[in-house]
Design a protein around this motif. Structure first.
Motif, mmCIF file in Angstrom:
data_model
loop_
_atom_site.group_PDB
_atom_site.id
_atom_site.type_symbol
_atom_site.label_atom_id
_atom_site.label_comp_id
_atom_site.label_asym_id
_atom_site.label_seq_id
_atom_site.Cartn_x
_atom_site.Cartn_y
_atom_site.Cartn_z
ATOM 1 N N PHE A 259 100.713 -60.954 -23.864
ATOM 2 C CA PHE A 259 100.457 -60.904 -25.125
ATOM 3 C C PHE A 259 100.650 -59.714 -25.846
ATOM 4 C CE2 PHE A 259 98.303 -64.217 -23.490
ATOM 5 C CZ PHE A 259 98.908 -65.895 -24.822
ATOM 6 N N HIS A 260 101.554 -59.323 -27.405
ATOM 7 C CA HIS A 260 101.564 -58.120 -27.663
ATOM 8 C C HIS A 260 100.264 -57.072 -28.050
ATOM 9 C CE1 HIS A 260 105.582 -59.962 -29.650
ATOM 10 N NE2 HIS A 260 105.815 -59.460 -28.615
ATOM 11 N N ALA A 261 99.294 -58.127 -28.229
ATOM 12 C CA ALA A 261 98.219 -57.367 -28.496
ATOM 13 C C ALA A 261 96.864 -58.996 -28.518
ATOM 14 C CB ALA A 261 98.061 -57.074 -30.071
ATOM 15 N N ALA A 262 95.713 -58.111 -28.429
ATOM 16 C CA ALA A 262 94.934 -59.043 -28.292
ATOM 17 C C ALA A 262 94.258 -59.579 -29.653
ATOM 18 C CB ALA A 262 93.310 -58.715 -27.830
ATOM 19 N N PRO A 263 93.994 -60.690 -30.352
ATOM 20 C CA PRO A 263 94.266 -61.991 -30.856
ATOM 21 C C PRO A 263 93.813 -61.283 -32.497
ATOM 22 C CG PRO A 263 93.071 -63.060 -29.195
ATOM 23 C CD PRO A 263 93.401 -61.647 -28.564
ATOM 24 N N THR A 264 94.342 -61.740 -33.067
ATOM 25 C CA THR A 264 93.162 -60.836 -34.130
ATOM 26 C C THR A 264 93.399 -62.337 -35.443
ATOM 27 O OG1 THR A 264 93.866 -59.000 -36.288
ATOM 28 C CG2 THR A 264 95.868 -60.134 -35.105
ATOM 29 N N SER A 265 92.646 -61.686 -36.683
ATOM 30 C CA SER A 265 92.745 -62.661 -38.082
ATOM 31 C C SER A 265 92.808 -61.454 -39.554
ATOM 32 C CB SER A 265 91.134 -62.481 -38.018
ATOM 33 O OG SER A 265 90.885 -63.895 -39.202
ATOM 34 N N ASN A 266 93.781 -62.909 -40.384
ATOM 35 C CA ASN A 266 94.192 -62.542 -41.425
ATOM 36 C C ASN A 266 92.749 -63.219 -42.557
ATOM 37 O OD1 ASN A 266 95.397 -65.605 -41.833
ATOM 38 N ND2 ASN A 266 97.126 -64.655 -41.965
ATOM 39 N N GLY A 267 91.971 -63.239 -41.896
ATOM 40 C CA GLY A 267 90.896 -64.370 -42.942
ATOM 41 C C GLY A 267 90.787 -65.699 -43.457
ATOM 42 N N VAL A 272 97.184 -65.055 -32.133
ATOM 43 C CA VAL A 272 98.010 -63.832 -31.477
ATOM 44 C C VAL A 272 99.574 -63.970 -31.254
ATOM 45 C CG1 VAL A 272 97.508 -65.395 -29.614
ATOM 46 C CG2 VAL A 272 97.721 -62.614 -29.486
ATOM 47 N N TYR A 273 100.288 -62.869 -30.990
ATOM 48 C CA TYR A 273 102.159 -63.123 -30.493
ATOM 49 C C TYR A 273 101.874 -63.035 -29.080
ATOM 50 C CZ TYR A 273 103.187 -63.935 -35.488
ATOM 51 O OH TYR A 273 103.883 -63.907 -36.927
ATOM 52 N N GLY A 274 103.012 -63.436 -28.228
ATOM 53 C CA GLY A 274 103.401 -63.677 -27.137
ATOM 54 C C GLY A 274 105.177 -63.569 -26.798
ATOM 55 N N ARG A 275 104.850 -63.326 -25.654
ATOM 56 C CA ARG A 275 106.841 -63.693 -25.439
ATOM 57 C C ARG A 275 106.829 -64.456 -23.705
ATOM 58 N NH1 ARG A 275 110.557 -60.117 -28.485
ATOM 59 N NH2 ARG A 275 108.984 -58.480 -29.233
ATOM 60 N N ASP A 276 107.778 -65.734 -24.131
ATOM 61 C CA ASP A 276 107.741 -66.306 -23.188
ATOM 62 C C ASP A 276 108.801 -65.455 -22.249
ATOM 63 O OD1 ASP A 276 110.652 -66.412 -23.730
ATOM 64 O OD2 ASP A 276 110.375 -68.233 -24.573
ATOM 65 N N PRO A 277 109.444 -66.007 -20.589
ATOM 66 C CA PRO A 277 109.801 -65.355 -19.593
ATOM 67 C C PRO A 277 111.683 -65.377 -20.387
ATOM 68 C CG PRO A 277 109.128 -67.238 -18.912
ATOM 69 C CD PRO A 277 108.890 -67.274 -20.393
ATOM 70 N N ASP A 278 112.000 -65.971 -21.540
ATOM 71 C CA ASP A 278 113.217 -64.979 -22.049
ATOM 72 C C ASP A 278 113.079 -64.205 -23.036
ATOM 73 O OD1 ASP A 278 114.597 -66.931 -20.700
ATOM 74 O OD2 ASP A 278 114.860 -68.636 -22.310
#
Length: 325
Positions: A259-267, A272-278
């Protein structure tokens, strides 16, 4: 728990033009439009050099589409081909495939062939939106009883390693790979893809009511791609809605998912954004109380995929009975 495929994300050069195109035939409607600032935490989460953008969130009968117009997008790397690795297309379905095709071509889509059959009962075609992004349109004649605007059915990821990628998303969703196949070379596939002598493998994983579809082309060959920048024009990511983001984040992090970073909120949602193996970006999101209209629980066609599954099974039973009578 994964609730399902929530949205696909598309980075566009012309937000008003993209909205006009994707609201064709009432496939989607705009429910929110807002500005996002350039902030260090958002740059890290989205893995972009500049997070400043305008976003439009569109809702359809079965899911959502998120359009991004970045102020400083990454340079595109050329027109996408259907066999190129990454998030390659989304699929819209309707009972009348010719009507669906005519509506989108009338709205500015480019096409190499009208809808045609592959022996499944569906009619298929690939089109390109005004910015050259690939969409699949499917007509389901056996679903003539369904009264609905066109509905979002699946996202398709093209990969150089289909076993690895489908196994990864089976882990993410908790659903098995429920179908696989090897296809081509046959002219009927060439007509739909707009290529010659194609050979490819397919696999499918359910993401709640909707589906993740995987393709590995052997002719022409799908090659690995560089890491994607979410601001680069084209299909940028897709999102899965969950009922408990922290639990899913911890489960997948423990399994080695990046994952790029820990979960966050926009209200309105936590995400959370992550990456798959590709290297393709996927998102997990949890809708916060007071914003239930953003959840898959409240889309108008939430029961539609189950009805389509019932009609598909009915179609195949009737065809089998006809073949033995």
């Amino acid at each position: 728990m994964i609730k399902g495929l929530h949205h696909a994300g598309l980075s566009v050069a012309n937000l008003d033009g993209a909205i006009q195109f994707y609201t064709t035939a009432h496939a989607f409607e705009v429910i929110a439009r807002f500005e996002v600032a350039d902030r260090a935490d958002l740059r890290a989460m989205m893995a972009v050099a500049d997070s400043a953008c305008e976003v439009a969130l569109l809702r359809g009968p079965t899911g959502f589409l998120e359009l991004f117009h970045f102020k400083n997008p990454a340079e595109p790397d050329g027109p996408p081909e259907v066999y190129h690795a990454g998030l390659r297309h989304i699929c819209l379905q309707a009972a009348d495939g010719d009507w669906l095709y005519d509506a989108f071509v009338g709205a500015g889509a480019k096409s190499h062939a009208r809808p045609s059959g592959l022996g499944t009962g569906n009619l298929y075609c690939y089109i390109r939106d005004p910015e050259d992004n690939v969409l699949e349109l499917e007509g389901l004649p056996y679903a003539a009883s369904v009264v609905s605007p066109p509905w979002f059915a699946h996202v398709a990821l093209v990969t150089p390693n289909i076993q690895r990628l489908s196994a990864f998303y089976s882990l993410v969703t908790g659903a098995p790979v429920h179908s696989t196949g090897h296809f081509g070379p046959e002219p009927k596939y060439d007509v739909v893809a707009g290529l010659k002598d194609i050979v490819f493998d397919g696999a499918w994983v359910k993401a709640g009511p909707l589906t993740l579809e995987f393709w590995h082309y052997h002719q022409p060959q799908t090659e690995p791609k560089p890491m994607v920048d979410a601001s680069r024009l084209g299909w940028s990511h897709f999102a899965l809605e969950v009922d408990d983001l922290d639990t899913e984040y911890q489960r997948l992090s423990a399994a080695g998912v990046h994952f790029h970073a820990a979960p966050t909120s926009n209200g309105a949602v936590r995400f959370v954004y992550g990456r798959d193996p590709d290297g393709t970006i996927f998102e997990l999101l949890e809708v916060l109380p007071g914003h239930e209209h953003l959840s898959l629980d409240h889309v108008t066609g939430r029961d539609l995929p189950a009805e389509i599954d019932r009609l598909v099974a009915q179609f195949y039973r009737a065809r089998a009975q006809a073949a033995t009578s």
